[in-house]
Design a protein around this motif. Structure first.
Motif, mmCIF file in Angstrom:
data_model
loop_
_atom_site.group_PDB
_atom_site.id
_atom_site.type_symbol
_atom_site.label_atom_id
_atom_site.label_comp_id
_atom_site.label_asym_id
_atom_site.label_seq_id
_atom_site.Cartn_x
_atom_site.Cartn_y
_atom_site.Cartn_z
ATOM 1 N N TRP A 181 0.850 -1.289 -0.075
ATOM 2 C CA TRP A 181 0.121 0.120 0.029
ATOM 3 C C TRP A 181 0.741 1.239 0.010
ATOM 4 N N ASP A 182 0.294 2.287 -0.605
ATOM 5 C CA ASP A 182 0.899 3.572 -0.525
ATOM 6 C C ASP A 182 -0.237 4.584 -0.051
ATOM 7 N N ALA A 209 -0.854 7.820 -1.970
ATOM 8 C CA ALA A 209 -1.760 7.688 -3.386
ATOM 9 C C ALA A 209 -2.936 7.127 -3.233
ATOM 10 N N ASN A 210 -3.346 6.129 -2.225
ATOM 11 C CA ASN A 210 -4.489 5.484 -2.236
ATOM 12 C C ASN A 210 -5.305 5.634 -0.805
ATOM 13 N N ARG A 229 2.050 2.914 7.628
ATOM 14 C CA ARG A 229 3.414 3.361 6.869
ATOM 15 C C ARG A 229 2.998 2.763 5.269
ATOM 16 N N ASN A 230 3.719 3.371 4.503
ATOM 17 C CA ASN A 230 3.939 2.844 3.100
ATOM 18 C C ASN A 230 4.479 1.315 3.128
ATOM 19 N N TYR A 231 4.024 0.409 2.398
ATOM 20 C CA TYR A 231 4.780 -0.864 2.483
ATOM 21 C C TYR A 231 4.798 -1.192 0.796
ATOM 22 N N LEU A 232 5.796 -1.031 0.210
ATOM 23 C CA LEU A 232 5.885 -1.081 -1.389
ATOM 24 C C LEU A 232 6.703 -2.496 -1.606
ATOM 25 N N TRP A 276 -3.780 0.267 -9.780
ATOM 26 C CA TRP A 276 -2.680 0.921 -8.962
ATOM 27 C C TRP A 276 -1.670 -0.456 -8.835
ATOM 28 N N VAL A 320 2.111 -0.858 -10.508
ATOM 29 C CA VAL A 320 3.303 -1.589 -9.646
ATOM 30 C C VAL A 320 3.918 -2.467 -10.228
#
Length: 302
Positions: free
Chosen positions: A13-14, A17-18, A41-44, A78, A82
């Motif tokens: 997740w970002d 952005a979302n 927190r972001n998890y990319l 999205w 990615v």
């Protein structure tokens, strides 16, 4: 540690952005593992690769992460962006709300996306096994007529269904599997066996045994953390090995549920622990659980 893994269930997740209401709104939602704020927190892909670096993960499956329900297709688009940029994930489970009027339209749109193999809509239910009524018709549940009407569109789309429900609602899943045999059900998180007391485990085993009789059901060996306890092979072996005994290695697959299960374990603890738990099985069964079942289910060439 040389056997390859397909992680059949993880998230990305970002949050810039979302929109993911459960991660961004106050107060935090009640959650079976406790406080969800460490997940805000972001998890990319870089984070996933760092966490999984020691485990020979050769492919992965993205699981919908309760994105804004007003636009489930935004999340899918999205994820495809990615994947194009990062080379992962290799397949995904999208979201659809089966009891909504737009269920058929959303299912068709999801099925047209190249990476989508399955859909998830967490059905409503009761919070404790003693509250379960086999005759219930709870709106939004597995027995809800509107929910079931939406579910029937999955068969024509060719998509699988990701079922996340506690074990006391698995009798409903048995009926669903019987009534709509053309749709493959993938049970998430072992039916949530959080209660490891004698009565809780007995109820879980009985429900899983009945579900295992349905040929169109597979099981993810994942998401079985016990609140307040660290993930260990000793804690998880009884439920993991019982599921394998009931369903067979050919219908079981490992998954990390990261970063969510990171609240109670590292990636190495989860996947290294799964390797340790199944180490006594024949190598062919280990390969099936670690890689083969997921590759077949999600049509991944890895």
């Amino acid at each position: 540690m040389t056997l390859p893994i397909i992680d059949a269930h993880h998230h990305l997740w970002d949050l810039g952005a979302n929109r993911h209401p459960w991660l961004q709104e106050e107060p935090p939602i009640p959650f079976r593992y406790g406080d969800t704020r460490p997940l805000r927190r972001n998890y990319l892909p870089a984070d996933f690769r760092r966490d999984s670096a020691n485990q020979h993960v050769v492919a992965s499956v993205y699981m919908e992460a309760e994105h804004d329900p007003a636009d489930p297709l935004r999340e899918t688009r999205w994820v495809h962006e990615v994947a194009t940029r990062e080379g992962m994930p290799n397949a995904m489970a999208g979201a659809a709300f089966l009891d909504r009027a737009d269920a058929a339209e959303v299912i068709r749109a999801q099925a047209a996306m190249p990476l989508v193999r399955s859909l998830r809509h967490k059905p409503r239910g009761v919070a404790r096994p003693e509250e379960y009524d086999p005759g219930h018709r709870i709106p939004g549940s597995l027995r809800c007529p509107a929910w079931r009407a939406g579910y029937r569109h999955l068969a024509e789309s060719g998509l699988h269904f990701e079922l996340q429900a506690p074990w006391w609602h698995l009798p409903d899943a048995v009926e669903l599997a019987r009534d709509v045999p053309g749709t493959l059900i993938i049970l998430n998180h072992l039916g949530l066996p959080a209660d490891r007391g004698r009565a809780g485990l007995a109820g879980w085993r009985e429900a899983m045994a009945r579900l295992s009789e349905a040929p169109n059901v597979r099981v993810k060996l994942s998401g079985c953390c016990v609140p307040g306890r660290r993930w260990t092979p000793e804690l998880q072996a009884p439920v993991v090995l019982e599921a394998v005994r009931l369903f067979g290695a050919e219908r079981c697959m490992v998954a990390s549920n990261f970063p969510v299960d990171g609240l109670l374990a590292s990636y190495d603890e989860v996947m290294g622990g799964m390797r340790a738990i199944i180490a006594g099985l024949p190598e062919a069964a280990q390969r099936r659980i670690l890689h083969g079942t997921a590759a077949e289910t999600y049509r991944i060439d890895a």
